[in-house]
Design an enzyme around this catalytic site. Structure first.
Site, PDB file in Angstrom:
ATOM      1  N   LYS A 177      -4.794  -0.024  -4.291  1.00 27.66           N
ATOM      2  CA  LYS A 177      -3.636   0.548  -3.593  1.00 27.66           C
ATOM      3  C   LYS A 177      -3.001  -0.474  -2.649  1.00 27.66           C
ATOM      4  CE  LYS A 177      -2.012   3.938  -0.464  1.00 27.66           C
ATOM      5  NZ  LYS A 177      -2.180   3.220   0.798  1.00 27.66           N
ATOM      6  N   HIS A 220     -11.621   5.651  -0.184  1.00 25.78           N
ATOM      7  CA  HIS A 220     -12.694   4.887   0.470  1.00 25.78           C
ATOM      8  C   HIS A 220     -14.048   5.205  -0.153  1.00 25.78           C
ATOM      9  CE1 HIS A 220      -9.795   5.566   3.988  1.00 25.78           C
ATOM     10  NE2 HIS A 220      -9.814   4.263   3.878  1.00 25.78           N
TER      11      HIS A 220
HETATM   12  P1  AMP Z   1      -7.938   1.403   4.993  1.00 24.09           P
HETATM   13  O1  AMP Z   1      -8.945   2.242   5.685  1.00 24.09           O
HETATM   14  O2  AMP Z   1      -6.629   2.084   4.747  1.00 24.09           O
HETATM   15  O3  AMP Z   1      -7.794   0.028   5.587  1.00 24.09           O
HETATM   16  O4  AMP Z   1      -8.507   1.161   3.533  1.00 24.09           O
HETATM   17  C1  AMP Z   1      -9.794   0.608   3.350  1.00 24.09           C
HETATM   18  C2  AMP Z   1      -9.950   0.235   1.916  1.00 24.09           C
HETATM   19  O5  AMP Z   1      -9.796   1.396   1.097  1.00 24.09           O
HETATM   20  C3  AMP Z   1      -8.900  -0.775   1.437  1.00 24.09           C
HETATM   21  O6  AMP Z   1      -9.514  -1.719   0.582  1.00 24.09           O
HETATM   22  C4  AMP Z   1      -7.929   0.080   0.694  1.00 24.09           C
HETATM   23  O7  AMP Z   1      -7.234  -0.605  -0.328  1.00 24.09           O
HETATM   24  C5  AMP Z   1      -8.842   1.133   0.087  1.00 24.09           C
HETATM   25  N1  AMP Z   1      -8.084   2.330  -0.265  1.00 24.09           N
HETATM   26  C6  AMP Z   1      -7.220   3.006   0.535  1.00 24.09           C
HETATM   27  N2  AMP Z   1      -6.652   4.014  -0.157  1.00 24.09           N
HETATM   28  C7  AMP Z   1      -7.152   3.957  -1.415  1.00 24.09           C
HETATM   29  C8  AMP Z   1      -6.946   4.718  -2.604  1.00 24.09           C
HETATM   30  N3  AMP Z   1      -6.103   5.745  -2.642  1.00 24.09           N
HETATM   31  N4  AMP Z   1      -7.627   4.351  -3.710  1.00 24.09           N
HETATM   32  C9  AMP Z   1      -8.483   3.313  -3.687  1.00 24.09           C
HETATM   33  N5  AMP Z   1      -8.725   2.548  -2.594  1.00 24.09           N
HETATM   34  C10 AMP Z   1      -8.066   2.868  -1.480  1.00 24.09           C
END
Ligand code: AMP
Length: 298
Positions: free
Chosen positions: A158, A44
């Site tokens: 991801k 994030h």
């Molecule tokens: P989430 O909080 O899991 O909904 O993720 C929020 C954003 O962060 C989304 O666009 C995800 O794809 C991105 N994200 C989550 N994990 C990763 C990671 N390991 N590397 C890059 N972006 C990520």
């Protein structure tokens, strides 16, 4: 860094921040949005830091969106720690955090949703989690883009299918936000960072490493000249079968449309979902099969 909890406050705070940035010299101050569900990790924060380099104003949303969860237990167990998230967001250069509650996003009488039809939303995660998952994602992201008025929004590779669904939504609904996709951030052992990793015991974490290993085995097979997609998928499945990962799917698909392939020709995506204990993890890698003439003789 300012924290707002209503759409009305978000709109006025973005406008004020744009004005403040513009008077500092920029002609038309730009705003970038990083949508998250909190439990922030370096994935994030990489999105936030990327947004910081490309925009005058950086907005992060923190909202655990109930409509994209297909399992009540997953939603209930989703890690939440707002105080920690706010400190991390501030350190990454976020100007404004939008942290609404579910009532603000879905007040009584809320009846409109954004639905993405076709294979893009129906394969992989759509098939595994049910089509309501991407309807939930498409709806909340549309609301966040419209409420923030962001010029750019940042998503992680991801969640490759999510990024493609969001790109489809902004194109189809003429939402004037540029979607930027940032490479997956991994721990040194190869495991993709995920808010759900906190649920893994040390032993489960070791088991989970079979997921990136399966993906890398596929990439190695492609580099060695493998072009038969069923064979490539089998090579990956064999790695997972040797581990304590319970595979939900492993597929090698067209990298843009996510449609099935039989022979590798253009850009492809290998995607995996699996459970380690009760924790569901996803990961993917993109690669391109070089034509036999440029493959370096393998
Ligand atoms: P989430 O909080 O899991 O909904 O993720 C929020 C954003 O962060 C989304 O666009 C995800 O794809 C991105 N994200 C989550 N994990 C990763 C990671 N390991 N590397 C890059 N972006 C990520």
């Amino acid at each position: 860094m300012r924290v707002v909890r209503t759409v009305a406050d978000l709109r006025s705070a973005v406008q004020e921040a744009r004005q403040a940035a513009a008077t500092e010299g920029a002609e038309e101050a730009s705003a970038g949005l990083v949508p998250t569900m909190g439990a922030l990790h370096d994935g994030h924060l990489t999105l936030a830091r990327t947004a910081r380099t490309e925009n005058d104003v950086v907005v992060m949303s923190i909202f655990v969106n109930p409509t994209q969860f297909n399992e009540a237990a997953d939603l209930a167990a989703y890690p939440r720690d707002e105080e920690r998230d706010l400190a991390l967001a501030a350190a990454a250069g976020v100007d404004l955090v939008f942290a609404p509650d579910a009532e603000e996003m879905y007040p009584r009488g809320h009846a409109t949703s954004v639905r993405v039809d076709g294979p893009l939303a129906e394969v992989l995660e759509g098939a595994s989690r049910g089509r309501g998952h991407f309807d939930g994602v498409a709806t909340v992201v549309t609301k966040l883009l419209l409420a923030s008025g962001a010029d750019r929004a940042y998503f992680g590779a991801k969640d490759a299918q999510q990024a493609r669904v969001v790109q489809r939504v902004v194109a189809d609904l003429n939402i004037p936000t540029q979607i930027r996709v940032v490479p997956t951030v991994r721990d040194p052992d190869g495991l993709a960072l995920s808010s759900r990793n906190v649920h893994l015991t040390d032993e489960q974490r070791q088991a989970a490493l079979a997921i990136p290993r399966a993906l890398q085995t596929i990439v190695a097979a492609v580099k060695a000249g493998g072009r038969d997609v069923a064979r490539l998928e089998q090579v990956g499945r064999d790695v997972l079968a040797d581990s304590d990962v319970e595979t939900e799917y492993l597929a090698v698909v067209d990298s843009l449309t996510l449609e099935p392939l039989t022979t590798l020709s253009g850009p492809a995506l290998a995607a995996v979902a699996g459970r380690v204990g009760t924790t569901r993890l996803i990961d993917n890698v993109t690669f391109e099969a070089l034509s036999p003439n440029d493959s370096g003789g393998h």
